[in-house]
Design a protein around this motif. Structure first.
Motif, PDB file in Angstrom:
ATOM      1  N   LEU A  78       0.852  -1.185   0.000  1.00 27.63           N
ATOM      2  CA  LEU A  78       0.000   0.000   0.000  1.00 27.63           C
ATOM      3  C   LEU A  78       0.892   1.240   0.000  1.00 27.63           C
ATOM      4  CD1 LEU A  78      -2.649  -1.128   2.634  1.00 27.63           C
ATOM      5  CD2 LEU A  78      -2.860  -1.173   0.144  1.00 27.63           C
ATOM      6  N   ASP A  79       0.391   2.321  -0.577  1.00 28.09           N
ATOM      7  CA  ASP A  79       1.217   3.527  -0.659  1.00 28.09           C
ATOM      8  C   ASP A  79       0.731   4.651   0.234  1.00 28.09           C
ATOM      9  OD1 ASP A  79      -1.073   4.269  -1.974  1.00 28.09           O
ATOM     10  OD2 ASP A  79      -0.120   4.532  -3.935  1.00 28.09           O
ATOM     11  N   SER A  80      -0.374   4.429   0.972  1.00 30.82           N
ATOM     12  CA  SER A  80      -0.890   5.483   1.842  1.00 30.82           C
ATOM     13  C   SER A  80      -1.632   4.875   3.026  1.00 30.82           C
ATOM     14  CB  SER A  80      -1.828   6.409   1.062  1.00 30.82           C
ATOM     15  OG  SER A  80      -2.977   5.702   0.612  1.00 30.82           O
ATOM     16  N   VAL A  81      -1.856   5.695   4.036  1.00 34.42           N
ATOM     17  CA  VAL A  81      -2.636   5.323   5.207  1.00 34.42           C
ATOM     18  C   VAL A  81      -3.963   6.074   5.122  1.00 34.42           C
ATOM     19  CG1 VAL A  81      -2.734   5.256   7.721  1.00 34.42           C
ATOM     20  CG2 VAL A  81      -0.523   5.074   6.546  1.00 34.42           C
ATOM     21  N   LYS A  82      -5.075   5.342   5.110  1.00 38.31           N
ATOM     22  CA  LYS A  82      -6.394   5.961   4.979  1.00 38.31           C
ATOM     23  C   LYS A  82      -7.177   5.791   6.278  1.00 38.31           C
ATOM     24  CE  LYS A  82      -6.649   4.970   0.022  1.00 38.31           C
ATOM     25  NZ  LYS A  82      -7.391   4.269  -1.058  1.00 38.31           N
ATOM     26  N   ASN A  83      -7.805   6.866   6.715  1.00 42.64           N
ATOM     27  CA  ASN A  83      -8.618   6.846   7.925  1.00 42.64           C
ATOM     28  C   ASN A  83      -9.936   7.559   7.674  1.00 42.64           C
ATOM     29  OD1 ASN A  83      -7.177   5.817  10.557  1.00 42.64           O
ATOM     30  ND2 ASN A  83      -5.600   6.875   9.360  1.00 42.64           N
ATOM     31  N   GLY A  84     -11.036   6.863   7.910  1.00 45.00           N
ATOM     32  CA  GLY A  84     -12.355   7.469   7.807  1.00 45.00           C
ATOM     33  C   GLY A  84     -12.820   7.959   9.170  1.00 45.00           C
ATOM     34  N   VAL A  85     -13.458   9.132   9.201  1.00 42.06           N
ATOM     35  CA  VAL A  85     -13.979   9.692  10.460  1.00 42.06           C
ATOM     36  C   VAL A  85     -15.328  10.349  10.196  1.00 42.06           C
ATOM     37  CG1 VAL A  85     -11.674  10.096  11.404  1.00 42.06           C
ATOM     38  CG2 VAL A  85     -12.828  11.934  10.159  1.00 42.06           C
ATOM     39  N   GLN A  86     -16.172  10.348  11.217  1.00 40.52           N
ATOM     40  CA  GLN A  86     -17.409  11.118  11.135  1.00 40.52           C
ATOM     41  C   GLN A  86     -17.363  12.370  11.992  1.00 40.52           C
ATOM     42  OE1 GLN A  86     -20.442   7.734  11.525  1.00 40.52           O
ATOM     43  NE2 GLN A  86     -21.478   9.186  10.204  1.00 40.52           N
ATOM     44  N   ASP A  87     -16.288  12.510  12.752  1.00 38.94           N
ATOM     45  CA  ASP A  87     -16.099  13.681  13.599  1.00 38.94           C
ATOM     46  C   ASP A  87     -14.781  14.330  13.183  1.00 38.94           C
ATOM     47  OD1 ASP A  87     -15.558  15.523  15.630  1.00 38.94           O
ATOM     48  OD2 ASP A  87     -16.556  14.303  17.154  1.00 38.94           O
ATOM     49  N   GLU A  88     -14.862  15.497  12.582  1.00 39.16           N
ATOM     50  CA  GLU A  88     -13.659  16.133  12.049  1.00 39.16           C
ATOM     51  C   GLU A  88     -12.715  16.634  13.138  1.00 39.16           C
ATOM     52  OE1 GLU A  88     -14.632  18.969   9.062  1.00 39.16           O
ATOM     53  OE2 GLU A  88     -15.566  17.467   7.752  1.00 39.16           O
ATOM     54  N   ARG A  89     -13.117  16.490  14.397  1.00 40.37           N
ATOM     55  CA  ARG A  89     -12.186  16.813  15.482  1.00 40.37           C
ATOM     56  C   ARG A  89     -11.027  15.826  15.527  1.00 40.37           C
ATOM     57  NH1 ARG A  89     -15.342  16.853  20.856  1.00 40.37           N
ATOM     58  NH2 ARG A  89     -16.355  15.065  19.838  1.00 40.37           N
ATOM     59  N   TRP A  90     -11.142  14.712  14.800  1.00 42.43           N
ATOM     60  CA  TRP A  90     -10.041  13.755  14.713  1.00 42.43           C
ATOM     61  C   TRP A  90      -8.857  14.312  13.912  1.00 42.43           C
ATOM     62  CZ3 TRP A  90      -9.133   9.688  17.538  1.00 42.43           C
ATOM     63  CH2 TRP A  90     -10.189   8.957  18.097  1.00 42.43           C
ATOM     64  N   GLU A  91      -9.059  15.423  13.239  1.00 45.02           N
ATOM     65  CA  GLU A  91      -8.011  15.935  12.350  1.00 45.02           C
ATOM     66  C   GLU A  91      -6.704  16.207  13.103  1.00 45.02           C
ATOM     67  OE1 GLU A  91      -7.268  19.588   9.244  1.00 45.02           O
ATOM     68  OE2 GLU A  91      -9.263  18.709   9.388  1.00 45.02           O
ATOM     69  N   GLU A  92      -6.792  16.654  14.338  1.00 43.41           N
ATOM     70  CA  GLU A  92      -5.567  16.923  15.102  1.00 43.41           C
ATOM     71  C   GLU A  92      -4.759  15.646  15.296  1.00 43.41           C
ATOM     72  OE1 GLU A  92      -4.096  18.604  19.477  1.00 43.41           O
ATOM     73  OE2 GLU A  92      -6.217  18.773  18.889  1.00 43.41           O
ATOM     74  N   VAL A  93      -5.440  14.547  15.648  1.00 50.81           N
ATOM     75  CA  VAL A  93      -4.757  13.267  15.803  1.00 50.81           C
ATOM     76  C   VAL A  93      -4.165  12.817  14.478  1.00 50.81           C
ATOM     77  CG1 VAL A  93      -5.071  10.823  16.363  1.00 50.81           C
ATOM     78  CG2 VAL A  93      -6.207  12.579  17.746  1.00 50.81           C
ATOM     79  N   MET A  97      -0.370  11.947  13.267  1.00 50.05           N
ATOM     80  CA  MET A  97      -0.011  10.675  12.643  1.00 50.05           C
ATOM     81  C   MET A  97       0.758  10.905  11.348  1.00 50.05           C
ATOM     82  SD  MET A  97      -3.606   8.679  13.367  1.00 50.05           S
ATOM     83  CE  MET A  97      -3.347   7.450  12.092  1.00 50.05           C
ATOM     84  N   ALA A  98       0.324  11.882  10.561  1.00 52.90           N
ATOM     85  CA  ALA A  98       0.993  12.175   9.287  1.00 52.90           C
ATOM     86  C   ALA A  98       2.354  12.806   9.506  1.00 52.90           C
ATOM     87  CB  ALA A  98       0.118  13.090   8.441  1.00 52.90           C
ATOM     88  N   ASP A  99       2.515  13.499  10.639  1.00 52.71           N
ATOM     89  CA  ASP A  99       3.763  14.186  10.969  1.00 52.71           C
ATOM     90  C   ASP A  99       4.081  15.200   9.867  1.00 52.71           C
ATOM     91  OD1 ASP A  99       5.969  14.837  12.480  1.00 52.71           O
ATOM     92  OD2 ASP A  99       7.184  13.177  11.771  1.00 52.71           O
ATOM     93  N   LYS A 100       5.198  15.066   9.166  1.00 50.75           N
ATOM     94  CA  LYS A 100       5.569  16.028   8.132  1.00 50.75           C
ATOM     95  C   LYS A 100       5.010  15.672   6.748  1.00 50.75           C
ATOM     96  CE  LYS A 100       9.851  17.264  10.512  1.00 50.75           C
ATOM     97  NZ  LYS A 100      11.340  17.329  10.437  1.00 50.75           N
ATOM     98  N   ARG A 101       4.301  14.567   6.664  1.00 48.99           N
ATOM     99  CA  ARG A 101       3.725  14.148   5.391  1.00 48.99           C
ATOM    100  C   ARG A 101       2.411  14.880   5.132  1.00 48.99           C
ATOM    101  NH1 ARG A 101       4.219   7.892   7.020  1.00 48.99           N
ATOM    102  NH2 ARG A 101       3.633   8.897   8.986  1.00 48.99           N
ATOM    103  N   GLU A 102       2.088  15.075   3.869  1.00 49.82           N
ATOM    104  CA  GLU A 102       0.888  15.825   3.506  1.00 49.82           C
ATOM    105  C   GLU A 102      -0.366  15.034   3.855  1.00 49.82           C
ATOM    106  OE1 GLU A 102      -1.260  17.920  -0.378  1.00 49.82           O
ATOM    107  OE2 GLU A 102       0.600  16.779  -0.609  1.00 49.82           O
ATOM    108  N   LEU A 103      -1.283  15.686   4.558  1.00 46.37           N
ATOM    109  CA  LEU A 103      -2.562  15.076   4.917  1.00 46.37           C
ATOM    110  C   LEU A 103      -3.638  15.584   3.975  1.00 46.37           C
ATOM    111  CD1 LEU A 103      -4.105  13.280   7.001  1.00 46.37           C
ATOM    112  CD2 LEU A 103      -4.591  15.404   8.254  1.00 46.37           C
TER     113      LEU A 103
END
Length: 275
Positions: A78-93, A97-103
């Motif tokens: 796989l070339d990416s990490v995918k995460n589904g959320v229904q609460d956009e407050r997860w964006e900080e976490v 997780m992405a660190d310096k990589r583009e989210l």
């Protein structure tokens, strides 16, 4: 765990938690679960559920992903990490997780019947009926994917169906126990043309997955197998569940032609595995 998923709508999470579909569940605190990361095999991705302010997840999940999860994803090519959320407050976490990589992010739409079984929609859809009438039934056969078929499957591209099933399910037998499907078979060429089957199952809800063999695409065959699947759901008291991206206009049009309506959306975030 139940107190978390009761507030979460996506069928894929329910399917994994209920034990129908394969996956894994990582929790923030086994003695007091407030958040969970659910790995979903059939999507090669994750969904984050529960409290986005979970302290263990905010502090420890990014390092856990880099150390334990991302190397395994790399082994799966796989070339990416995918995460589904229904609460956009997860964006900080997720940014941690992405660190310096583009989210990056995009929405997913979910379509369902708003009436209990969508009876009036399917019966009244003349366009879906016309798709069936346009087929040359002397050369094409619509068949239900069940135990009898799988035990006597004699088509040239049987691996197409088997690979599709095991993408979502641990075994073909698990699929036959909990799900079903329909497929179009070209009798002269002795091969599967298009299939529609239960990708995920939770309770009475069946997530629809459709695929047409490349040589037969753009001819309306997907509409035929989808209509057969949805009508079977209606007859058997099941609830079809249609998940697609908003830019997949063909999929959205087909869902609406079958009488399904927009129910909700959720956000999918992803970042590359490599830095």
């Amino acid at each position: 765990m139940q107190h978390i998923i009761y507030t979460y709508s996506t069928l894929e999470v329910w399917a994994v938690v209920s034990g129908y579909n394969p996956g894994r569940i990582y929790v923030d605190d086994i003695s007091n679960i407030t958040a969970a990361l659910v790995w979903i095999q059939g999507q090669s991705g994750f969904q984050l559920i529960g409290d986005p302010q979970s302290e263990p997840f905010m502090k420890e999940l990014p390092a856990f992903m880099r150390t334990h999860i991302e190397p395994e994803l790399a082994e799966l090519t796989l070339d990416s990490v995918k995460n589904g959320v229904q609460d956009e407050r997860w964006e900080e976490v997720l940014r941690n997780m992405a660190d310096k990589r583009e989210l990056s992010s995009d929405n997913q739409h979910v379509y369902r019947f708003h009436s209990p079984q969508g009876t009036e929609h399917v019966k009244g859809n003349e366009q879906a009926n016309n798709d069936v009438q346009l087929l040359d039934w002397n050369a094409v056969q619509l068949v239900r994917v069940d135990s009898a078929l799988m035990h006597d499957l004699k088509v040239a591209n049987s691996s197409f169906l088997e690979d599709k099933i095991t993408y979502f399910w641990s075994t073909v037998d698990d699929f036959l126990k909990h799900g079903f499907g329909y497929m179009l078979v070209h009798e002269q060429n002795n091969e599967i043309m298009s299939i529609c089957l239960s990708g995920f199952v939770a309770g009475q809800a069946h997530a629809i997955d459709i695929e047409t063999v490349e040589a037969y695409r753009n001819r309306g065959y997907a509409a035929v197998v989808a209509k057969a699947f949805v009508e079977a759901c209606r007859r058997e008291g099941l609830q079809p569940y249609w998940d697609c991206s908003p830019d997949n206009t063909g999929s959205i049009r087909l869902a609406e032609r079958l009488g399904m309506v927009f129910d909700f959306d959720y956000t999918v975030y992803w970042y590359p595995l490599s830095s």
